[in-house]
Design a protein around this motif. Structure first.
Motif, PDB file in Angstrom:
ATOM      1  N   ARG A  71       5.282   3.953   6.162  1.00 20.62           N
ATOM      2  CA  ARG A  71       5.881   4.495   7.384  1.00 20.62           C
ATOM      3  C   ARG A  71       5.546   5.978   7.496  1.00 20.62           C
ATOM      4  O   ARG A  71       6.256   6.821   6.949  1.00 20.62           O
ATOM      5  N   PRO A  72       4.475   6.322   8.202  1.00 16.12           N
ATOM      6  CA  PRO A  72       4.112   7.736   8.366  1.00 16.12           C
ATOM      7  C   PRO A  72       5.240   8.554   8.991  1.00 16.12           C
ATOM      8  O   PRO A  72       5.538   9.650   8.544  1.00 16.12           O
ATOM      9  N   ASP A  73       5.881   7.998  10.034  1.00 15.22           N
ATOM     10  CA  ASP A  73       6.974   8.707  10.714  1.00 15.22           C
ATOM     11  C   ASP A  73       7.726   7.687  11.557  1.00 15.22           C
ATOM     12  O   ASP A  73       7.211   7.191  12.554  1.00 15.22           O
ATOM     13  N   GLY A  74       8.946   7.356  11.143  1.00 17.48           N
ATOM     14  CA  GLY A  74       9.708   6.310  11.823  1.00 17.48           C
ATOM     15  C   GLY A  74      10.115   6.644  13.243  1.00 17.48           C
ATOM     16  O   GLY A  74      10.470   5.750  14.009  1.00 17.48           O
ATOM     17  N   THR A  75      10.071   7.935  13.596  1.00 12.69           N
ATOM     18  CA  THR A  75      10.472   8.310  14.958  1.00 12.69           C
ATOM     19  C   THR A  75       9.315   8.219  15.953  1.00 12.69           C
ATOM     20  O   THR A  75       9.502   8.482  17.138  1.00 12.69           O
ATOM     21  N   ARG A  76       8.136   7.832  15.474  1.00  9.80           N
ATOM     22  CA  ARG A  76       6.997   7.695  16.373  1.00  9.80           C
ATOM     23  C   ARG A  76       7.226   6.558  17.367  1.00  9.80           C
ATOM     24  O   ARG A  76       7.862   5.555  17.055  1.00  9.80           O
ATOM     25  N   ILE A  96      -6.028  -7.478   8.319  1.00 10.43           N
ATOM     26  CA  ILE A  96      -4.877  -7.447   9.224  1.00 10.43           C
ATOM     27  C   ILE A  96      -4.672  -6.030   9.773  1.00 10.43           C
ATOM     28  O   ILE A  96      -4.389  -5.844  10.965  1.00 10.43           O
ATOM     29  N   VAL A  97      -4.826  -5.030   8.920  1.00 13.56           N
ATOM     30  CA  VAL A  97      -4.703  -3.641   9.378  1.00 13.56           C
ATOM     31  C   VAL A  97      -5.764  -3.340  10.431  1.00 13.56           C
ATOM     32  O   VAL A  97      -5.483  -2.729  11.476  1.00 13.56           O
ATOM     33  N   ALA A  98      -6.988  -3.797  10.185  1.00 11.36           N
ATOM     34  CA  ALA A  98      -8.079  -3.577  11.145  1.00 11.36           C
ATOM     35  C   ALA A  98      -7.786  -4.288  12.464  1.00 11.36           C
ATOM     36  O   ALA A  98      -8.039  -3.745  13.555  1.00 11.36           O
ATOM     37  N   GLU A  99      -7.236  -5.490  12.386  1.00  9.19           N
ATOM     38  CA  GLU A  99      -6.891  -6.223  13.607  1.00  9.19           C
ATOM     39  C   GLU A  99      -5.812  -5.482  14.394  1.00  9.19           C
ATOM     40  O   GLU A  99      -5.864  -5.404  15.635  1.00  9.19           O
ATOM     41  N   LEU A 111       2.730   0.494  -7.749  1.00  8.90           N
ATOM     42  CA  LEU A 111       1.374   1.038  -7.785  1.00  8.90           C
ATOM     43  C   LEU A 111       1.391   2.368  -8.555  1.00  8.90           C
ATOM     44  O   LEU A 111       2.262   3.202  -8.329  1.00  8.90           O
ATOM     45  N   LYS A 112       0.418   2.554  -9.426  1.00 11.50           N
ATOM     46  CA  LYS A 112       0.314   3.805 -10.181  1.00 11.50           C
ATOM     47  C   LYS A 112      -0.671   4.769  -9.553  1.00 11.50           C
ATOM     48  O   LYS A 112      -0.726   5.937  -9.926  1.00 11.50           O
ATOM     49  N   HIS A 113      -1.485   4.267  -8.630  1.00  9.94           N
ATOM     50  CA  HIS A 113      -2.456   5.125  -7.960  1.00  9.94           C
ATOM     51  C   HIS A 113      -2.926   4.452  -6.680  1.00  9.94           C
ATOM     52  O   HIS A 113      -2.701   3.253  -6.463  1.00  9.94           O
ATOM     53  N   LEU A 114      -3.553   5.236  -5.815  1.00  7.84           N
ATOM     54  CA  LEU A 114      -4.193   4.731  -4.596  1.00  7.84           C
ATOM     55  C   LEU A 114      -5.660   5.132  -4.651  1.00  7.84           C
ATOM     56  O   LEU A 114      -6.061   6.168  -4.123  1.00  7.84           O
ATOM     57  N   CYS A 115      -6.444   4.306  -5.322  1.00  7.30           N
ATOM     58  CA  CYS A 115      -7.866   4.599  -5.528  1.00  7.30           C
ATOM     59  C   CYS A 115      -8.769   3.538  -4.905  1.00  7.30           C
ATOM     60  O   CYS A 115      -9.986   3.590  -5.074  1.00  7.30           O
ATOM     61  N   GLY A 116      -8.169   2.565  -4.235  1.00  5.38           N
ATOM     62  CA  GLY A 116      -8.978   1.522  -3.614  1.00  5.38           C
ATOM     63  C   GLY A 116      -9.513   0.502  -4.588  1.00  5.38           C
ATOM     64  O   GLY A 116     -10.477  -0.205  -4.280  1.00  5.38           O
ATOM     65  N   SER A 117      -8.883   0.377  -5.757  1.00  4.59           N
ATOM     66  CA  SER A 117      -9.380  -0.545  -6.777  1.00  4.59           C
ATOM     67  C   SER A 117      -8.816  -1.954  -6.640  1.00  4.59           C
ATOM     68  O   SER A 117      -9.175  -2.845  -7.403  1.00  4.59           O
ATOM     69  N   SER A 118      -7.923  -2.174  -5.699  1.00  7.58           N
ATOM     70  CA  SER A 118      -7.376  -3.519  -5.454  1.00  7.58           C
ATOM     71  C   SER A 118      -7.216  -3.710  -3.960  1.00  7.58           C
ATOM     72  O   SER A 118      -7.221  -2.754  -3.176  1.00  7.58           O
ATOM     73  N   ARG A 119      -7.042  -4.971  -3.558  1.00 12.11           N
ATOM     74  CA  ARG A 119      -6.867  -5.272  -2.135  1.00 12.11           C
ATOM     75  C   ARG A 119      -5.584  -4.633  -1.596  1.00 12.11           C
ATOM     76  O   ARG A 119      -5.542  -4.179  -0.451  1.00 12.11           O
ATOM     77  N   VAL A 120      -4.538  -4.609  -2.407  1.00 11.21           N
ATOM     78  CA  VAL A 120      -3.280  -3.989  -1.988  1.00 11.21           C
ATOM     79  C   VAL A 120      -3.486  -2.491  -1.751  1.00 11.21           C
ATOM     80  O   VAL A 120      -3.055  -1.950  -0.717  1.00 11.21           O
ATOM     81  N   GLU A 121      -4.143  -1.829  -2.691  1.00 11.69           N
ATOM     82  CA  GLU A 121      -4.391  -0.387  -2.540  1.00 11.69           C
ATOM     83  C   GLU A 121      -5.225  -0.105  -1.292  1.00 11.69           C
ATOM     84  O   GLU A 121      -4.929   0.819  -0.526  1.00 11.69           O
ATOM     85  N   ARG A 122      -6.264  -0.911  -1.080  1.00  9.75           N
ATOM     86  CA  ARG A 122      -7.148  -0.666   0.060  1.00  9.75           C
ATOM     87  C   ARG A 122      -6.422  -0.894   1.384  1.00  9.75           C
ATOM     88  O   ARG A 122      -6.619  -0.153   2.354  1.00  9.75           O
ATOM     89  N   ALA A 123      -5.546  -1.902   1.445  1.00 12.30           N
ATOM     90  CA  ALA A 123      -4.785  -2.151   2.668  1.00 12.30           C
ATOM     91  C   ALA A 123      -3.825  -1.000   2.943  1.00 12.30           C
ATOM     92  O   ALA A 123      -3.692  -0.538   4.087  1.00 12.30           O
ATOM     93  N   ALA A 124      -3.153  -0.517   1.902  1.00  8.24           N
ATOM     94  CA  ALA A 124      -2.213   0.595   2.064  1.00  8.24           C
ATOM     95  C   ALA A 124      -2.945   1.868   2.483  1.00  8.24           C
ATOM     96  O   ALA A 124      -2.488   2.604   3.371  1.00  8.24           O
ATOM     97  N   MET A 125      -4.087   2.132   1.860  1.00  9.54           N
ATOM     98  CA  MET A 125      -4.854   3.332   2.191  1.00  9.54           C
ATOM     99  C   MET A 125      -5.364   3.282   3.623  1.00  9.54           C
ATOM    100  O   MET A 125      -5.297   4.282   4.355  1.00  9.54           O
ATOM    101  N   ALA A 153      -4.065   1.611   6.111  1.00  8.01           N
ATOM    102  CA  ALA A 153      -2.920   1.764   7.014  1.00  8.01           C
ATOM    103  C   ALA A 153      -2.552   3.244   7.179  1.00  8.01           C
ATOM    104  O   ALA A 153      -2.295   3.720   8.288  1.00  8.01           O
ATOM    105  N   LEU A 154      -2.542   3.978   6.077  1.00  8.79           N
ATOM    106  CA  LEU A 154      -2.226   5.402   6.141  1.00  8.79           C
ATOM    107  C   LEU A 154      -3.278   6.171   6.936  1.00  8.79           C
ATOM    108  O   LEU A 154      -2.954   7.029   7.759  1.00  8.79           O
ATOM    109  N   LEU A 155      -4.541   5.846   6.698  1.00 10.86           N
ATOM    110  CA  LEU A 155      -5.627   6.537   7.402  1.00 10.86           C
ATOM    111  C   LEU A 155      -5.597   6.260   8.902  1.00 10.86           C
ATOM    112  O   LEU A 155      -5.888   7.140   9.720  1.00 10.86           O
ATOM    113  N   GLU A 156      -5.222   5.038   9.263  1.00  9.56           N
ATOM    114  CA  GLU A 156      -5.223   4.633  10.671  1.00  9.56           C
ATOM    115  C   GLU A 156      -3.883   4.883  11.358  1.00  9.56           C
ATOM    116  O   GLU A 156      -3.731   4.622  12.553  1.00  9.56           O
TER     117      GLU A 156
END
Length: 264
Positions: free
Chosen positions: A32-37, A52-55, A75-89, A91-94
Motif C-alpha cells: 500500500r504506497p498510500d491508502g489515501t490515494r 496479474i500486476v501487469a494486467e 521476506l528478508k529482502h526484495l532482490c527479485g529472486s522469487s516470484r513473490v519478490e518480483r510481484a511485490a517489486m 507493484a511498488l514500481l507501478e
C-alpha cells in the motif's frame, strides 16, 4: 466522489472482517504506497503474480484485491529472486496496491462456500464448522438439495458450478440418493468429521489426502475439485461486494489468470 484505496478496503472488511482471519493467515494490506490515494480501478484475482500486476496496470487499475495473500511467509529482502519478490517489486514500481481477503472470505457469512452453495441451489444452508468466537461465521456450509441426486449427477453439477472439467471422487458404490451436501472451498480435509456429523452424504472440497479417501470410503462420498476451481468464485464475489458499496465504480475480474495446475 471516487473512493480511496482505504475506502475499498473498508468495504471489503465490512463484508469479511479481518477479525475472522486465522492466526496463521496474513489477510489485509500486502502493498500500500498510500491508502489515501484515489482508487482508479480494482482488479480481483485468486493469486497475485507479476502477470496479474501487469494486467492491472494495462487495465488502468491501481488496486489488486486477491483472495490469497502475496506475502504469506516473511521476506528478508526484495532482490527479485522469487516470484513473490518480483510481484511485490513490480507493484511498488507501478504504484499498484495489493489487498488480500483470505480466511475472512472463507469464513464470513455469504463467503466462498456460500457462493458455491448458491450456484448448486442448496436450501436450508448453515455453517459447517462455526467459529467459536463468532458463531454466525465459520468454515464451510451444509445444506439440502432440491431433489435427491446420484453421485454422478452431483459431481457433474459441482464441476459446472466451479467451472472445472475434472474431479477426484470416492468410489460411489455406497452413495445413493444424495440429499444433503457439505462444501468447504479450498483445503477442507480437516472438516470431514463436521460434514459427517451434520448428516451430509457428500462433501465437496479440495486437497483431500489419498489416505483420507481410503479411510473414509464408508462414511461419506468425497468430491475433490482443484483448490483453484473451488475458490475462483472469489473474483466475482469480491467485485460484487465492491460494486454494491460503490455502484458506479470500475471493479473487474482478471481475464488472464488461470489455475497454476494443468493435467497432462
Amino acid at each position: 466522489m471516487t473512493p480511496t484505496l482505504n475506502d475499498i478496503a473498508a468495504a471489503i472488511e465490512e463484508f469479511a472482517p479481518l477479525s475472522l482471519q486465522e492466526k496463521w493467515d496474513n489477510s489485509g494490506w500486502q502493498v500500500r504506497p498510500d491508502g489515501t490515494r484515489e482508487c482508479k480501478g480494482v482488479l480481483t484475482c485468486v493469486d497475485v503474480t507479476e502477470e496479474i500486476v501487469a494486467e492491472a496496470r494495462q487495465r488502468g487499475c491501481n488496486l489488486i484485491v486477491a483472495h490469497h495473500p502475496l506475502l504469506f511467509h516473511g521476506l528478508k529482502h526484495l532482490c527479485g529472486s522469487s516470484r513473490v519478490e518480483r510481484a511485490a517489486m513490480l507493484a511498488l514500481l507501478e504504484g499498484v496496491a495489493i489487498y488480500s481477503c483470505h480466511t475472512p472470505l472463507d469464513s464470513c457469512r455469504g463467503g466462498l462456500s456460500w457462493a458455491v452453495a448458491k450456484t448448486l441451489n442448496l436450501r436450508n444452508v448453515e455453517v459447517l464448522a462455526p467459529d467459536p468466537r463468532f458463531p454466525e461465521a465459520g468454515f464451510g456450509i451444509v445444506g439440502d438439495t432440491e431433489a435427491q441426486l446420484t453421485p454422478e449427477t452431483l459431481v457433474a453439477e459441482a464441476k459446472k458450478a466451479c467451472n472445472t472439467s475434472t474431479a477426484r471422487c470416492s468410489r460411489p458404490s455406497g452413495a445413493t440418493g444424495i440429499s444433503r451436501v457439505a462444501i468447504t472451498t479450498g483445503a477442507g480435509d480437516d472438516f470431514i468429521d463436521n460434514a459427517v456429523d451434520a448428516g451430509a452424504q457428500a462433501y465437496i472440497t479440495s486437497d483431500i489426502k489419498h489416505h483420507t479417501f481410503v479411510d473414509r470410503a464408508d462414511d461419506i462420498f468425497l468430491v475433490d475439485l482443484s483448490h483453484y476451481s473451488t475458490e475462483q468464485c472469489a473474483k466475482s464475489l469480491l467485485c460484487e461486494v465492491i460494486t454494491k458499496k460503490f455502484p458506479n465504480f470500475a471493479a473487474c475480474m482478471s481475464e488472464t489468470e488461470q489455475s497454476p495446475i494443468v493435467y497432462m
